[in-house]
Design an enzyme around this catalytic site. Structure first.
Site, mmCIF file in Angstrom:
data_model
loop_
_atom_site.group_PDB
_atom_site.id
_atom_site.type_symbol
_atom_site.label_atom_id
_atom_site.label_comp_id
_atom_site.label_asym_id
_atom_site.label_seq_id
_atom_site.Cartn_x
_atom_site.Cartn_y
_atom_site.Cartn_z
ATOM 1 C CG ASN A 246 -1.708 1.229 1.419
ATOM 2 O OD1 ASN A 246 -1.761 2.075 0.519
ATOM 3 N ND2 ASN A 246 -2.361 1.358 2.566
ATOM 4 C CE LYS B 75 -0.089 3.152 4.808
ATOM 5 N NZ LYS B 75 0.051 3.238 6.262
ATOM 6 C CG HIS C 105 -5.614 1.817 5.404
ATOM 7 N ND1 HIS C 105 -5.186 2.754 6.319
ATOM 8 C CD2 HIS C 105 -4.573 0.967 5.214
ATOM 9 C CE1 HIS C 105 -3.938 2.467 6.662
ATOM 10 N NE2 HIS C 105 -3.543 1.395 6.009
ATOM 11 C CD GLU D 23 -2.704 5.425 6.873
ATOM 12 O OE1 GLU D 23 -2.699 5.479 5.638
ATOM 13 O OE2 GLU D 23 -1.773 4.941 7.551
ATOM 14 C CD GLU E 278 -3.011 -2.448 7.387
ATOM 15 O OE1 GLU E 278 -1.964 -2.714 6.782
ATOM 16 O OE2 GLU E 278 -3.615 -1.370 7.248
ATOM 17 N N GLY F 200 3.118 2.358 10.707
ATOM 18 C CA GLY F 200 4.087 3.438 10.546
ATOM 19 C C GLY F 200 4.840 3.800 11.810
ATOM 20 C CB SER G 117 5.765 -1.743 11.855
ATOM 21 O OG SER G 117 5.387 -0.403 12.157
HETATM 22 O O1 LIG Z 1 -0.998 0.763 6.864
HETATM 23 C C1 LIG Z 1 -0.242 -0.106 6.456
HETATM 24 C C2 LIG Z 1 -0.530 -0.836 5.199
HETATM 25 O O2 LIG Z 1 -1.824 -0.619 4.767
HETATM 26 C C3 LIG Z 1 0.994 -0.442 7.175
HETATM 27 O O3 LIG Z 1 1.864 0.616 7.051
HETATM 28 P P1 LIG Z 1 3.407 0.451 7.529
HETATM 29 O O4 LIG Z 1 3.896 -0.835 6.919
HETATM 30 O O5 LIG Z 1 4.108 1.664 6.995
HETATM 31 O O6 LIG Z 1 3.368 0.369 9.025
#
Ligand SMILES: O=C(CO)COP(=O)(O)O
Length: 252
Positions: A12, A14, A99, A101, A169, A175, A214
């Site tokens: 992803n 983002k 997601h 976010e 997740e 992150g 992560s």
């Molecule tokens: O949100 C994520 C994937 O959708 C995970 O992000 P990270 O791997 O940067 O922690």
């Protein structure tokens, strides 16, 4: 039974990536053949890059291109939104929906996430539905309750192992460089598997269940070896071909 599930390693990106990122994507495409025997690969770039990347990946059985979100309707007066049909037309094969976010930054409810998953199916695409608890909810011991609630309300009843992937997740692990312990991942994934089997019977036993938060080359092998973890949804580490392929290589 879950041993037979073919893993999916999904990236992803983002809100990262410009047309110049095509070089990184091409490196992923070139390296994908090495891991193709063991896992499927999916890269979900920003919407602006889907068509260009999908054109490059056309014909590749090893790596497919996906999207990060869609609108629930097929078309209409929805300025700035993109429908699942448009993403399919651009060459996407899957769409991440729900997601954390999107849930947090855009106020997306479980009901909307469910409608988006159904929109993905309407366009013939796989829905990757994300769930997971916040730090606050985890601290309050609510992890499984939160996951149960999200699964209950976000997964449409017509889900099959072919059209649905579930991604766990934990929000606090995204992150941050923090990951749950292997034992914690095992517990939550077992819980999700049991939920899926109770709701979707044999299909639930075969659905792919990804861990995200992560994931990086140094911890991937350990996390991917956990029972009922059938792959990863990777953020930051999916931006670099070397890291993304190294994670996928945990299965090689
Ligand atoms: O949100 C994520 C994937 O959708 C995970 O992000 P990270 O791997 O940067 O922690």
């Amino acid at each position: 039974m879950t041993d037979a599930i073919r893993p999916l390693i999904a990236g992803n990106w983002k809100m990262n990536g410009l047309r110049a990122s095509a070089a990184e994507f091409e490196a992923m495409l070139a390296g994908a053949a090495k891991v193709a025997a063991k896992a499927d690969l999916l890269v979900c770039p920003p919407a602006t890059l889907i068509a260009a990347f999908a054109d490059k990946a056309r014909g590749s059985k090893n790596l497919k291109v996906g999207a990060q979100d869609c609108h629930q309707k097929a078309s209409g007066a929805n300025t700035g939104d993109i429908s699942a049909e448009m993403l399919a037309d651009a060459g996407a094969s899957a769409i991440i929906v729900g997601h954390s976010e999107r849930r947090a930054d855009h106020g997306e409810s479980d009901f909307l996430v469910r409608a988006k998953a159904e929109a993905a199916w309407r366009a013939g695409l796989t829905a990757i539905v994300c769930i997971g608890e916040t730090q606050h909810q985890r601290d309050a011991g609510q992890t499984l309750d939160i996951c149960r609630g999200q699964l209950n309300l976000s997964l449409p009843p017509a889900a099959t192992s072919g059209n649905l992937v579930v991604a766990y997740e934990p929000v606090w692990a995204i992150g941050t460089g923090l990951t749950p312990t292997v034992g914690d991942v095992e517990q939550v994934h077992r819980f999700i598997r049991e939920f899926l089997i109770a709701k979707f019977n044999g299909e639930g036993a075969r659905m792919r269940l990804l861990y995200g938060g992560s994931v990086k080359p140094s911890n991937a092998a350990e996390l991917m070896a956990v029972a009922n973890v059938n792959g990863a949804l990777i953020g930051g580490a999916s931006l670099k071909a070397a890291d993304f392929l190294a994670i996928a290589g945990s299965y090689a």
